[in-house]
Design an enzyme around this catalytic site. Sequence first.
Site, PDB file in Angstrom:
ATOM      1  N   HIS A 108       4.213  -4.476  10.963  1.00  0.00           N
ATOM      2  CA  HIS A 108       4.698  -3.731  12.311  1.00  0.00           C
ATOM      3  C   HIS A 108       4.733  -4.828  13.624  1.00  0.00           C
ATOM      4  O   HIS A 108       3.988  -5.611  13.424  1.00  0.00           O
ATOM      5  CB  HIS A 108       3.712  -2.623  12.589  1.00  0.00           C
ATOM      6  CG  HIS A 108       3.736  -1.526  11.833  1.00  0.00           C
ATOM      7  ND1 HIS A 108       4.452  -0.459  11.803  1.00  0.00           N
ATOM      8  CD2 HIS A 108       2.893  -1.322  10.424  1.00  0.00           C
ATOM      9  CE1 HIS A 108       4.361   0.512  10.806  1.00  0.00           C
ATOM     10  NE2 HIS A 108       3.342  -0.165  10.086  1.00  0.00           N
ATOM     11  N   ASP A 151      -0.376  -3.908   6.829  1.00  0.00           N
ATOM     12  CA  ASP A 151      -1.160  -3.080   7.853  1.00  0.00           C
ATOM     13  C   ASP A 151      -2.690  -3.651   7.929  1.00  0.00           C
ATOM     14  O   ASP A 151      -3.551  -2.798   8.362  1.00  0.00           O
ATOM     15  CB  ASP A 151      -1.053  -1.800   7.685  1.00  0.00           C
ATOM     16  CG  ASP A 151       0.492  -1.326   7.888  1.00  0.00           C
ATOM     17  OD1 ASP A 151       1.237  -2.105   8.321  1.00  0.00           O
ATOM     18  OD2 ASP A 151       0.423   0.055   7.903  1.00  0.00           O
ATOM     19  N   ASP A 186       5.663   4.553   5.025  1.00  0.00           N
ATOM     20  CA  ASP A 186       6.409   3.576   5.679  1.00  0.00           C
ATOM     21  C   ASP A 186       6.760   2.200   5.166  1.00  0.00           C
ATOM     22  O   ASP A 186       7.169   1.349   5.540  1.00  0.00           O
ATOM     23  CB  ASP A 186       6.126   3.630   7.414  1.00  0.00           C
ATOM     24  CG  ASP A 186       4.869   2.977   7.403  1.00  0.00           C
ATOM     25  OD1 ASP A 186       3.907   3.300   6.826  1.00  0.00           O
ATOM     26  OD2 ASP A 186       4.607   2.220   8.166  1.00  0.00           O
ATOM     27  N   HIS A 187       6.017   2.253   3.985  1.00  0.00           N
ATOM     28  CA  HIS A 187       5.930   0.925   3.117  1.00  0.00           C
ATOM     29  C   HIS A 187       6.770   1.252   1.775  1.00  0.00           C
ATOM     30  O   HIS A 187       7.175   0.417   1.157  1.00  0.00           O
ATOM     31  CB  HIS A 187       4.699   0.384   3.040  1.00  0.00           C
ATOM     32  CG  HIS A 187       4.069  -0.151   4.313  1.00  0.00           C
ATOM     33  ND1 HIS A 187       4.001  -1.289   4.755  1.00  0.00           N
ATOM     34  CD2 HIS A 187       3.548   0.570   5.270  1.00  0.00           C
ATOM     35  CE1 HIS A 187       3.747  -1.296   6.133  1.00  0.00           C
ATOM     36  NE2 HIS A 187       3.412  -0.115   6.526  1.00  0.00           N
ATOM     37  N   HIS A 218       0.563  -1.360   0.014  1.00  0.00           N
ATOM     38  CA  HIS A 218       0.033   0.036   0.134  1.00  0.00           C
ATOM     39  C   HIS A 218       0.918   1.309  -0.057  1.00  0.00           C
ATOM     40  O   HIS A 218       1.865   1.140   0.159  1.00  0.00           O
ATOM     41  CB  HIS A 218      -1.033   0.014   1.228  1.00  0.00           C
ATOM     42  CG  HIS A 218      -0.279   0.068   2.572  1.00  0.00           C
ATOM     43  ND1 HIS A 218       0.480  -0.812   3.132  1.00  0.00           N
ATOM     44  CD2 HIS A 218      -0.393   1.054   3.389  1.00  0.00           C
ATOM     45  CE1 HIS A 218       0.917  -0.538   4.330  1.00  0.00           C
ATOM     46  NE2 HIS A 218       0.218   0.824   4.555  1.00  0.00           N
ATOM     47  N   HIS A 263      -7.786  -0.405   5.807  1.00  0.00           N
ATOM     48  CA  HIS A 263      -6.520   0.415   6.262  1.00  0.00           C
ATOM     49  C   HIS A 263      -6.228   1.551   5.368  1.00  0.00           C
ATOM     50  O   HIS A 263      -6.272   2.844   5.668  1.00  0.00           O
ATOM     51  CB  HIS A 263      -5.311  -0.330   6.398  1.00  0.00           C
ATOM     52  CG  HIS A 263      -3.841   0.346   6.883  1.00  0.00           C
ATOM     53  ND1 HIS A 263      -3.993   1.123   8.006  1.00  0.00           N
ATOM     54  CD2 HIS A 263      -2.740   0.723   6.211  1.00  0.00           C
ATOM     55  CE1 HIS A 263      -2.764   1.719   8.266  1.00  0.00           C
ATOM     56  NE2 HIS A 263      -2.001   1.535   6.972  1.00  0.00           N
ATOM     57  N   HIS A 296       1.422   3.882   1.977  1.00  0.00           N
ATOM     58  CA  HIS A 296       1.950   4.725   3.054  1.00  0.00           C
ATOM     59  C   HIS A 296       3.438   4.763   3.098  1.00  0.00           C
ATOM     60  O   HIS A 296       4.194   3.860   2.699  1.00  0.00           O
ATOM     61  CB  HIS A 296       1.456   4.142   4.325  1.00  0.00           C
ATOM     62  CG  HIS A 296       0.085   4.508   4.569  1.00  0.00           C
ATOM     63  ND1 HIS A 296      -0.662   3.661   5.625  1.00  0.00           N
ATOM     64  CD2 HIS A 296      -0.754   5.559   4.208  1.00  0.00           C
ATOM     65  CE1 HIS A 296      -1.861   4.298   5.888  1.00  0.00           C
ATOM     66  NE2 HIS A 296      -1.870   5.253   4.961  1.00  0.00           N
TER      67      HIS A 296
HETATM   68 FE    FE Z   1       2.683   0.881   8.102  1.00  0.00          FE
HETATM   69 ZN    ZN Z   2      -0.077   1.529   6.456  1.00  0.00          ZN
END
Ligand code: FE
Ligand code: ZN
Length: 255
Positions: free
Chosen positions: A171, A133, A60-61, A56, A114, A58
């Site tokens: 995570h 996530d 942090d990915h 996805h 999410h 985001h």
């Molecule tokens: Fe994440």
């Molecule tokens: Zn995420």
Amino acid sequence: MAAEIRLFPCLSDNFGYLIHDPQTKATASIDAPEAGPVIEALEREGWNLTDILVTHHHQDHVGGIAELKRKYKCRVVAPYDNGTAIPEVDQRVKEGDTVKVGNLVARVLETPGHTLDHISYMFDAEHALFCADTLFSIGCGRVFEGTYPMMWDSLLKLRALPNDTRVYCGHEYTASNVKFALGIEPNNPALKKRAEDVARLRAANQPTIPVLLRDEKEANVFLRADVPAVAAALGMSGNTPAEVFGEIRERKNRS
Ligand code: FE
Ligand code: ZN
């Protein structure tokens, strides 16, 4: 030869993952939270990065994609995200598509909620699910873009996978998830057992992942919104599972 999977910490609480096919030497990174730890893991193993499988949009990915792509000229596989949030995409995939990493095959499962673009990768032959996530151990992702019924459907889709599936999530949130879940199901034996295991693993500075889907089905309160005892514990015995799920998610948001 069986696939090899490595996990390692990235950023503050993300997991980095590599899946490697010993036959063809192909290696995929599942998401790319940041480039540094992915490169270190590759060099430790003597592997070359051939693919990045994105779940996805985001940051942090996807934050490490550009640097990894420059260094390895790898293919970037990603969901349709209706925009430009995921950089350097070579191939877009949707529900039912398969992605090959050498001779390893991943099935794409759309798991929105999410985010709307969120997908998970199921390597059936390896019994390995990369669900980022959507599903965490004893938890699930926050519902940022979708709706509670949408997220509940995504969790049901993952819950329907075989019991011996190993869950690799995005995570390391398990300890705080366990604490929250015990507030709703203090007497769930599977959850109490998981709480002990998690405390021991964290004390030894070990990851709590992977976890068997069989164990998550019994211990993860977010997968148990259709269990009458869980609805009753929330005073929601007349409500739909999606409503019970929404209430659990909102309580977690406030916790
Ligand atoms: Fe994440
Ligand atoms: Zn995420």
